[in-house]
Design a protein around this motif. Structure first.
Motif, PDB file in Angstrom:
ATOM      1  N   PHE A 172      79.679 105.871  64.804  1.00 45.81           N
ATOM      2  CA  PHE A 172      79.868 106.814  65.900  1.00 45.81           C
ATOM      3  C   PHE A 172      81.299 107.353  65.888  1.00 45.81           C
ATOM      4  CE2 PHE A 172      80.916 107.895  70.324  1.00 45.81           C
ATOM      5  CZ  PHE A 172      79.926 108.834  70.551  1.00 45.81           C
ATOM      6  N   GLY A 217      80.376 104.752  76.123  1.00 44.29           N
ATOM      7  CA  GLY A 217      79.197 103.928  75.888  1.00 44.29           C
ATOM      8  C   GLY A 217      78.764 103.184  77.128  1.00 44.29           C
ATOM      9  N   LEU A 225      76.242 101.735  70.679  1.00 46.65           N
ATOM     10  CA  LEU A 225      77.072 102.604  69.839  1.00 46.65           C
ATOM     11  C   LEU A 225      77.896 101.720  68.934  1.00 46.65           C
ATOM     12  CD1 LEU A 225      78.457 105.258  72.358  1.00 46.65           C
ATOM     13  CD2 LEU A 225      76.464 105.443  70.887  1.00 46.65           C
ATOM     14  N   THR A 283      85.780 106.000  73.784  1.00 43.67           N
ATOM     15  CA  THR A 283      84.450 105.731  73.220  1.00 43.67           C
ATOM     16  C   THR A 283      83.772 104.572  73.932  1.00 43.67           C
ATOM     17  OG1 THR A 283      85.216 106.528  71.074  1.00 43.67           O
ATOM     18  CG2 THR A 283      83.203 105.207  71.106  1.00 43.67           C
ATOM     19  N   GLU A 314      75.068 108.815  63.103  1.00 36.14           N
ATOM     20  CA  GLU A 314      75.133 109.849  64.137  1.00 36.14           C
ATOM     21  C   GLU A 314      74.594 111.169  63.612  1.00 36.14           C
ATOM     22  OE1 GLU A 314      78.535 111.740  67.110  1.00 36.14           O
ATOM     23  OE2 GLU A 314      79.077 110.286  65.573  1.00 36.14           O
TER      24      GLU A 314
END
Length: 799
Positions: A681, A726, A699, A722, A652
């Motif tokens: 990530f 995504g 990701l 998360t 990242e």
């Protein structure tokens, strides 16, 4: 009779004759050489131009062949195209191939049945051409793609012929570019020379050329001429220098002919010849006049000056030189008079500059080392403590970039004054680098060394003013102590620099030398040297960790992880050599090796019928390399790997380092089908606005979040957010570091797409991975039990 003879023998006459004779000979020889060599030079330059153009032309044809290869690979992989061949629907098939031909801009697209018989074609082919293609297919016993040049109905084409597999061969597809006048004209505009394609079959010689019709006899003569190149070809309108490049064609001779007009090449030399002749006459006239003046003024004082110089040579600098009658000789006499004083002054300046920095006036590294060794050799040194410090200014590059070198020089002088302030410090401070200084602190014992270093840092931290700007300088200081850290100046300086390196690595203002640091650095250098040799000798190896889809656990890909089995040290963990490789730039060579090895293995799996995505880690240093994308494309071409099954993983923080350059590289590679994944990530704290700009496909959640989920130390809010983020960005989400059934079940409930970790399998060598994948492929182990207590470990016996 004696008077003329005396004039001829005089020094003045000889000077005059010598100067005029030399000038006359030089001018005459120059003009004659230009006249004689103009044509040869023009021909040589034209030959060089043709040779360079020939190399470029081969690269152009190679590039066109690569285009054809890629287009044919896409065509034979197209499901609709295979379906049209299988259905034997001629109108549909003809429509399909016309569309594909127009898309790539090819001149011909032909479909043949498995035995090589014509099925469909964008051109009307003669029976002879059909028989030729059928025999060509029959001769390809391996059933592999063919890249060749071929005459089709008397016209040359650049062809690529590939089998259509479903999975057995159901036909052949041939696509090609015609080598015609348009291609020759385009290449001529690019290369700056005339381009022709000449072929010869039973119907005669054919020429496709950028030349006008009236000059097309020249390529034919070059085609039939001797093999020695370059070859001069005469035509009624012009003479051409020709370069013949045979092209391998199985059914008729074919050659690429490059030609340069000699009349246009020789034109600049005609103008040069006239210019040199005019200049030579002017020089001859001027030289004659100057020779008369020089001969008249130089003869008289020469003998007197010669005798005086002989006295100077003997060391007699007290006797004055005679008064000269000409300005030149007078200046020469004056120069000899002041020579001794000038030499002595220069020696003094050179000696001072060798021992002192010209900007700050401080001693240099060599001078300080000599002074320190003198201190250490003193009789009372054993009872007197001593500490050495290396000080580095941190904002040095920022000052140069923001305020310029003049400001940086002024800051250095002010910094040096602060360091040298104090009793006797002016001879105990040295500048040893662009932004580094060396200090010797007498009377400072080992236990007080760090405190003394901190006081120096506090003293240097006071703001400096320049042009109305207040600069707060930050420093890093490395400390070594006599005699604990060394008994020689070189040892103390080296260990103070090692301490400075430790301070910069740990981001602390000051650090003392720690015994063993030199061994650590020596070990790092040894590791890097061995790693460079290991890369060159292909001694590294790749292990592959499976990636499976949720919730069934179907194998979809793997991640390539580099391993180094050192010949003496055994298995060296990646954490011990990859960070050092990134700091030194060796990471580029390491990444190239990993990419090549992974792509070759992916190609082997593909040939064995195992179609898997292969994920490969890319360093931030690779993204900063302007040639990275071209290197990846070159490796893809060399290995024949499928770009659509390659995933490059970038961290990242690395992706956000230079966002414009990262975007450019990603877009360049995405065109050929390569996908990208954001690794680790959640640890880089990047902007979501920037993340949306990146053309990524997945990701990869950092293992730390998964570990906390499995240990119960954190709830599932972060992971859920998360995963939802995504999916909202239309990305697949991968969780790494899944170690047990609890993590598997939790991630399945949260909707994670892919997982990897020891719960599935540890990283395996390629052969073991192939066996592991085969067991899963031909067993029911791809199906996982439902989430909860019934979930079972996916690790096979081979792991």
């Amino acid at each position: 009779m004696r008077e003329p003879f005396r004039v001829v023998r005089s020094f003045r006459f000889r000077i005059l004759a010598l100067v005029l004779g030399i000038v006359t000979i030089v001018v005459s020889a120059t003009v004659l050489a230009v006249v004689l060599k103009a044509r040869d030079e023009a021909g040589r330059q034209a030959a060089l131009r043709l040779r360079s153009a020939a190399d470029t032309a081969r690269e152009i044809l190679k590039f066109r062949g690569t285009q054809l290869t890629t287009a044919v690979e896409v065509l034979v992989s197209d499901f609709g195209f295979k379906e049209a061949i299988a259905s034997a629907d001629s109108p549909t098939l003809l429509s399909v191939i016309k569309n594909h031909r127009a898309r790539i801009g090819a001149d011909v697209l032909i479909v043949l049945d498995p035995d090589g018989r014509l099925v469909a074609s964008t051109l009307t082919l003669s029976a002879g051409t059909q028989d030729d293609l059928q025999s060509l297919i029959a001769g390809d016993t391996d059933g592999q793609m063919l890249r060749l040049y071929r005459l089709i109905d008397g016209r040359p084409y650049q062809l690529v012929i590939a089998p259509v597999l479903a999975p057995d061969p159901i036909g052949w597809a041939a696509m090609g570019f015609a080598l015609n006048d348009a291609v020759a004209t385009d290449m001529a505009h690019l290369l700056g020379v005339e381009v022709s394609f000449v072929t010869q079959d039973r119907d005669g010689t054919g020429v496709a050329s950028s030349l006008p019709m009236g000059d097309r006899r020249a390529p034919g003569e070059a085609f039939a001429g001797a093999s020695a190149m370059p070859l001069r070809v005469h035509t009624p309108r012009d003479d051409f220098l020709s370069w013949k490049n045979p092209i391998r064609s199985a059914n008729a001779p074919l050659a690429l002919i490059l030609q340069q007009s000699l009349s246009s090449a020789e034109r600049p030399y005609h103008e040069l010849r006239a210019s040199i002749l005019g200049i030579g006459l002017v020089i001859l006239a001027v030289a004659g006049a100057l020779a008369v003046l020089f001969a008249r003024g130089a003869t008289r004082p020469v003998e007197d000056l010669t005798r005086a110089v002989e006295r100077l040579e003997a060391g007699d600098y007290g006797t004055p030189l005679p008064i000269a009658t000409t300005t030149e000789v007078a200046r020469l006499a004056s120069a000899f008079t002041s020579m001794r004083e000038a030499v002595a002054e220069r020696e003094r300046i050179i000696r001072h500059q060798a021992w002192h920095d010209p900007l700050t006036g401080l001693p240099t590294r060599a001078r300080m080392s000599e002074l320190l060794d003198t201190m250490l050799a003193a009789d009372d040194r054993q009872n007197s403590p001593l500490t050495t410090c290396v000080v580095e200014i941190l904002q040095w590059e920022n000052i140069i970039g923001s305020l310029g070198h003049a400001a940086a020089d002024e800051m250095l002088r002010a910094f040096a004054r602060r360091l040298a302030s104090g009793d006797g410090m002016s001879e105990r401070v040295a500048r040893i680098g662009s932004n580094q200084f060396f200090l010797v602190l007498q009377g400072v014992a080992g236990h007080d060394a760090e405190a003394a270093g901190r006081r120096i840092g506090d003293k240097l931290r006071t703001a400096l003013e320049y042009a109305g700007v207040s600069l707060q300088l930050e420093t890093r200081i490395g400390v070594s102590v006599y005699p604990e850290d060394g008994s020689r100046a070189a040892d103390l300086l080296q260990r103070a620099e090692l301490a400075l390196y430790r301070a910069k690595e740990t981001a602390v203002p000051l650090s003392s030398f720690v015994r063993g640091d030199d061994e650590v650095h020596r070990h790092r250098l040894e590791i890097l040297g061995d790693l460079r040799r290991a890369i060159a000798a292909d001694e590294l190896e790749l292990h592959y960790q499976p990636k499976v889809s949720m919730p069934l656990g179907t194998l979809v890909g793997c991640e390539a992880l580099v391993r180094w089995r050192h010949r003496k040290k055994g298995l060296v963990p990646p954490s011990e050599f990859i960070p050092h490789a990134e700091r030194t730039g060796l990471i580029r060579e390491l990444t190239t090796w990993v990419l090549g090895a992974a792509l070759r293995q992916q190609r082997l799996w593909q040939q064995a019928g195992l179609a898997l995505d292969v994920s490969i880690n890319v360093s931030p240093a690779d993204l900063a390399d302007a040639g990275f994308a071209e290197s990846v494309l070159s490796l893809l071409a060399q290995t024949g790997a499928d770009a659509t099954q390659v995933v490059l993983e970038v961290t990242e923080s690395g992706a956000m380092g230079d966002l414009p350059k990262t975007l450019q590289i990603m877009e360049h590679l995405r065109v050929v089908g390569i996908r990208f994944s954001i690794d680790d990530f959640g640890t880089g704290y990047s902007s979501l606005a920037h993340l949306r700009r990146l053309p990524v496909n997945e990701l990869k959640i950092d293992r730390s979040f998964v570990r906390e989920l499995e240990t119960g130390t954190a709830d599932d809010v972060i992971l859920r957010s998360t995963i939802e983020l995504g999916h909202a960005l239309d990305l697949k989400v991968v969780a790494e570091g899944v170690e047990n059934v609890f993590g598997w079940d939790a991630l399945a409930q949260l909707g994670c797409d892919l997982v990897q970790g020891y719960f599935v399998s540890k990283p395996l060598p390629a052969m073991e991975f192939s066996r592991w994948a085969s067991q899963r492929r031909y067993s029911s182990s791809d199906i996982c039990a439902p989430a909860g207590p019934g979930g079972r470990n996916l690790v096979q016996s081979s792991s």
